[in-house]
Write a protein that holds these residues in place. Structure first.
Motif, PDB file in Angstrom:
ATOM      1  N   LYS A 288      10.143  26.121  13.197  1.00 16.61           N
ATOM      2  CA  LYS A 288       8.691  25.923  13.181  1.00 16.61           C
ATOM      3  C   LYS A 288       8.151  25.485  11.818  1.00 16.61           C
ATOM      4  CE  LYS A 288       5.743  29.287  13.867  1.00 16.61           C
ATOM      5  NZ  LYS A 288       5.240  30.525  14.511  1.00 16.61           N
ATOM      6  N   ASP A 289       8.564  26.181  10.783  1.00 17.17           N
ATOM      7  CA  ASP A 289       7.998  25.892   9.459  1.00 17.17           C
ATOM      8  C   ASP A 289       8.924  25.071   8.571  1.00 17.17           C
ATOM      9  OD1 ASP A 289       5.679  27.315  10.069  1.00 17.17           O
ATOM     10  OD2 ASP A 289       6.696  29.210   9.636  1.00 17.17           O
ATOM     11  N   LEU A 290       9.808  24.348   9.195  1.00 19.34           N
ATOM     12  CA  LEU A 290      10.755  23.593   8.383  1.00 19.34           C
ATOM     13  C   LEU A 290      10.150  22.286   7.885  1.00 19.34           C
ATOM     14  CD1 LEU A 290      14.210  23.939  10.139  1.00 19.34           C
ATOM     15  CD2 LEU A 290      13.614  24.637   7.840  1.00 19.34           C
ATOM     16  N   ASN A 291      10.094  22.185   6.585  1.00 25.07           N
ATOM     17  CA  ASN A 291       9.603  20.967   5.957  1.00 25.07           C
ATOM     18  C   ASN A 291      10.359  20.752   4.658  1.00 25.07           C
ATOM     19  OD1 ASN A 291       7.520  19.645   7.457  1.00 25.07           O
ATOM     20  ND2 ASN A 291       6.262  21.456   7.136  1.00 25.07           N
ATOM     21  N   PRO A 292      10.490  19.520   4.218  1.00 23.58           N
ATOM     22  CA  PRO A 292      11.164  19.321   2.934  1.00 23.58           C
ATOM     23  C   PRO A 292      10.303  19.861   1.796  1.00 23.58           C
ATOM     24  CG  PRO A 292      10.244  17.273   3.717  1.00 23.58           C
ATOM     25  CD  PRO A 292      10.074  18.257   4.819  1.00 23.58           C
ATOM     26  N   LYS A 293      10.942  20.090   0.652  1.00 20.59           N
ATOM     27  CA  LYS A 293      10.190  20.595  -0.502  1.00 20.59           C
ATOM     28  C   LYS A 293       9.174  19.553  -0.966  1.00 20.59           C
ATOM     29  CE  LYS A 293      13.949  23.275  -2.464  1.00 20.59           C
ATOM     30  NZ  LYS A 293      15.072  23.108  -3.382  1.00 20.59           N
ATOM     31  N   LYS A 294       8.120  20.053  -1.562  1.00 20.96           N
ATOM     32  CA  LYS A 294       7.080  19.162  -2.093  1.00 20.96           C
ATOM     33  C   LYS A 294       7.671  18.199  -3.140  1.00 20.96           C
ATOM     34  CE  LYS A 294       2.675  19.797  -4.037  1.00 20.96           C
ATOM     35  NZ  LYS A 294       1.883  20.723  -4.851  1.00 20.96           N
ATOM     36  N   GLU A 295       8.617  18.743  -3.933  1.00 23.80           N
ATOM     37  CA  GLU A 295       9.238  17.936  -4.998  1.00 23.80           C
ATOM     38  C   GLU A 295      10.004  16.750  -4.412  1.00 23.80           C
ATOM     39  OE1 GLU A 295      10.370  21.484  -5.014  1.00 23.80           O
ATOM     40  OE2 GLU A 295       8.404  21.825  -5.897  1.00 23.80           O
ATOM     41  N   THR A 296      10.654  17.004  -3.267  1.00 18.66           N
ATOM     42  CA  THR A 296      11.435  15.923  -2.642  1.00 18.66           C
ATOM     43  C   THR A 296      10.514  14.791  -2.202  1.00 18.66           C
ATOM     44  OG1 THR A 296      12.955  17.597  -1.825  1.00 18.66           O
ATOM     45  CG2 THR A 296      13.141  15.434  -0.837  1.00 18.66           C
ATOM     46  N   VAL A 297       9.404  15.175  -1.584  1.00 19.90           N
ATOM     47  CA  VAL A 297       8.455  14.156  -1.116  1.00 19.90           C
ATOM     48  C   VAL A 297       7.857  13.418  -2.317  1.00 19.90           C
ATOM     49  CG1 VAL A 297       6.314  13.770   0.161  1.00 19.90           C
ATOM     50  CG2 VAL A 297       7.959  15.445   0.990  1.00 19.90           C
ATOM     51  N   GLU A 298       7.535  14.174  -3.362  1.00 22.72           N
ATOM     52  CA  GLU A 298       6.978  13.542  -4.565  1.00 22.72           C
ATOM     53  C   GLU A 298       7.972  12.575  -5.188  1.00 22.72           C
ATOM     54  OE1 GLU A 298       5.458  16.513  -7.264  1.00 22.72           O
ATOM     55  OE2 GLU A 298       3.808  16.922  -5.882  1.00 22.72           O
TER      56      GLU A 298
ATOM     57  N   ASN B 122       0.838  -1.203   0.000  1.00 26.46           N
ATOM     58  CA  ASN B 122       0.000   0.000   0.000  1.00 26.46           C
ATOM     59  C   ASN B 122       0.877   1.259   0.000  1.00 26.46           C
ATOM     60  OD1 ASN B 122      -1.824   2.028   0.386  1.00 26.46           O
ATOM     61  ND2 ASN B 122      -2.572   1.324   2.378  1.00 26.46           N
ATOM     62  N   GLU B 123       1.007   1.887  -1.164  1.00 25.37           N
ATOM     63  CA  GLU B 123       1.901   3.039  -1.319  1.00 25.37           C
ATOM     64  C   GLU B 123       1.400   4.271  -0.546  1.00 25.37           C
ATOM     65  OE1 GLU B 123       4.874   3.208  -2.894  1.00 25.37           O
ATOM     66  OE2 GLU B 123       4.825   1.117  -3.523  1.00 25.37           O
ATOM     67  N   ILE B 124       0.094   4.348  -0.352  1.00 26.29           N
ATOM     68  CA  ILE B 124      -0.461   5.509   0.375  1.00 26.29           C
ATOM     69  C   ILE B 124       0.042   5.538   1.822  1.00 26.29           C
ATOM     70  CG2 ILE B 124      -2.633   6.616   1.142  1.00 26.29           C
ATOM     71  CD1 ILE B 124      -3.869   5.216  -1.412  1.00 26.29           C
ATOM     72  N   ALA B 125       0.303   4.347   2.354  1.00 27.69           N
ATOM     73  CA  ALA B 125       0.796   4.263   3.737  1.00 27.69           C
ATOM     74  C   ALA B 125       2.131   4.999   3.875  1.00 27.69           C
ATOM     75  CB  ALA B 125       0.953   2.798   4.146  1.00 27.69           C
ATOM     76  N   LEU B 126       2.977   4.910   2.843  1.00 28.78           N
ATOM     77  CA  LEU B 126       4.270   5.611   2.889  1.00 28.78           C
ATOM     78  C   LEU B 126       4.041   7.111   2.899  1.00 28.78           C
ATOM     79  CD1 LEU B 126       7.433   5.504   2.706  1.00 28.78           C
ATOM     80  CD2 LEU B 126       7.137   5.818   0.263  1.00 28.78           C
ATOM     81  N   SER B 127       3.120   7.546   2.046  1.00 27.71           N
ATOM     82  CA  SER B 127       2.799   8.966   1.978  1.00 27.71           C
ATOM     83  C   SER B 127       2.348   9.488   3.352  1.00 27.71           C
ATOM     84  CB  SER B 127       1.719   9.154   0.914  1.00 27.71           C
ATOM     85  OG  SER B 127       1.185  10.414   0.998  1.00 27.71           O
ATOM     86  N   LYS B 128       1.555   8.678   4.034  1.00 27.90           N
ATOM     87  CA  LYS B 128       1.078   9.066   5.370  1.00 27.90           C
ATOM     88  C   LYS B 128       2.232   9.143   6.362  1.00 27.90           C
ATOM     89  CE  LYS B 128      -3.641   7.345   4.963  1.00 27.90           C
ATOM     90  NZ  LYS B 128      -4.509   6.201   5.195  1.00 27.90           N
ATOM     91  N   LEU B 129       3.123   8.158   6.271  1.00 24.77           N
ATOM     92  CA  LEU B 129       4.273   8.145   7.192  1.00 24.77           C
ATOM     93  C   LEU B 129       5.172   9.359   6.968  1.00 24.77           C
ATOM     94  CD1 LEU B 129       5.220   4.353   7.065  1.00 24.77           C
ATOM     95  CD2 LEU B 129       4.592   5.616   9.124  1.00 24.77           C
ATOM     96  N   ILE B 130       5.406   9.676   5.689  1.00 28.57           N
ATOM     97  CA  ILE B 130       6.263  10.835   5.393  1.00 28.57           C
ATOM     98  C   ILE B 130       5.595  12.112   5.896  1.00 28.57           C
ATOM     99  CG2 ILE B 130       7.307  12.232   3.558  1.00 28.57           C
ATOM    100  CD1 ILE B 130       7.791   9.678   1.971  1.00 28.57           C
ATOM    101  N   ASN B 131       4.317  12.267   5.578  1.00 33.37           N
ATOM    102  CA  ASN B 131       3.605  13.477   6.010  1.00 33.37           C
ATOM    103  C   ASN B 131       3.598  13.619   7.534  1.00 33.37           C
ATOM    104  OD1 ASN B 131       2.948  14.631   3.581  1.00 33.37           O
ATOM    105  ND2 ASN B 131       1.132  13.355   3.327  1.00 33.37           N
ATOM    106  N   ARG B 132       3.455  12.501   8.202  1.00 36.20           N
ATOM    107  CA  ARG B 132       3.375  12.534   9.658  1.00 36.20           C
ATOM    108  C   ARG B 132       4.700  12.957  10.300  1.00 36.20           C
ATOM    109  NH1 ARG B 132       1.005   7.261  12.435  1.00 36.20           N
ATOM    110  NH2 ARG B 132      -0.873   8.009  11.405  1.00 36.20           N
ATOM    111  N   HIS B 133       5.813  12.491   9.716  1.00 32.67           N
ATOM    112  CA  HIS B 133       7.102  12.695  10.390  1.00 32.67           C
ATOM    113  C   HIS B 133       8.063  13.641   9.676  1.00 32.67           C
ATOM    114  CE1 HIS B 133       5.972   9.655  13.208  1.00 32.67           C
ATOM    115  NE2 HIS B 133       5.835   8.744  12.262  1.00 32.67           N
TER     116      HIS B 133
END
Lengths: 194, 50
Positions: free
Chosen positions: B16-26, A19-30
């Motif tokens: 406070k507002d430190l987050n990786p870029k959207k592109e990195t996460v994508e 489930n790839e969405i689970a990774l997305s959730k983990l990244i967003n969370r942490h």
């Protein structure tokens, strides 16, 4: 009402099951905690971005290979990976200091052609031949270890197995070989640099 | 008294507002989708599918 947050352990398991969405959730969370941690060490947005990316590439590779075990918690595990990568970054920078090519500084003043020309090649060969002659003056046991380590590129473990002595003894012999080699060089007033 | 024009930012606010870029996460999510691990004779190989 479904207000209960899914735990990291559940998300990790789901991700490992495809489930790839689970990774997305983990990244967003942490992402905030991990990225802030990295930035607090390196103080550079680009470097922090690279280390964050490398951290999760390691996480993805480990999870997809099924090597992750739920002994510890997910976040501390990821933080440990990030921490190790930060250390690697500083080690690398220590070995290869960065040069900022701004102002009057010219980057080309510190760059050089690493290829040896004919003259330096001849000098290098001469020095290597001289060293080969010099090491013959070393005691037999030290000569044996030095030859295996430097010329045969053997590890100390292999040397200890081959010579039948402990690794510590082999290390000690290597150390004394180098000390004695320096003494021989000083005794003969030799300059072994090109 | 001298007027202060600067305000010291606390460490908490600094991060406070430190987050990786959207592109990195994508990129990471796409990398994950493209990565396939194949096991052959007990050895696991990772392949990236386009």
């Amino acid at each position: 009402m479904n207000n209960v947050e899914i735990t990291d352990a559940v998300l990790v398991r789901e991700y490992m099951q495809g489930n790839e969405i689970a990774l997305s959730k983990l990244i967003n969370r942490h992402q905030h905690r991990i990225y802030s941690f990295i930035f607090s060490k390196v103080f550079d947005r680009d470097v922090a971005e690279d280390i964050f990316q490398d951290t999760f590439i390691k996480v993805i590779n480990t999870l997809k290979r099924g090597k992750y075990n739920e002994e510890g918690k997910f976040l501390p595990w990821v933080m440990r990976i990030a921490h190790n990568l930060v250390i690697d970054h500083f080690r690398r920078n220590k070995r290869m200091p960065k040069f900022d090519n701004s102002g009057d500084f010219n980057i080309f003043s510190v760059l050089s052609d690493s290829e040896l020309n004919i003259e330096t090649q001849i000098i290098k060969d001469q020095i290597e031949n001289d060293v080969k002659e010099l090491i013959k003056e070393l005691p037999e046991d030290q000569l044996e270890v030095l030859t295996m380590r430097i010329y045969k590129d053997m590890s100390f473990k292999e040397i200890s197995e081959r010579t039948g002595v402990s690794i510590n003894t082999a290390l000690g012999r290597m150390r004394y070989a180098l000390i004695n080699l320096r003494k021989i060089i000083e005794k003969h007033n030799l300059v072994l640099t090109n | 008294m001298r007027k202060l024009y600067t305000k010291k930012i606390s460490k908490k606010d600094q991060f406070k507002d430190l987050n990786p870029k959207k592109e990195t996460v994508e990129f990471l999510l796409n990398y994950s989708k493209a990565l396939r691990v194949v096991e052959t004779r007990g050895i696991k190989f990772g392949t990236i599918l386009n």
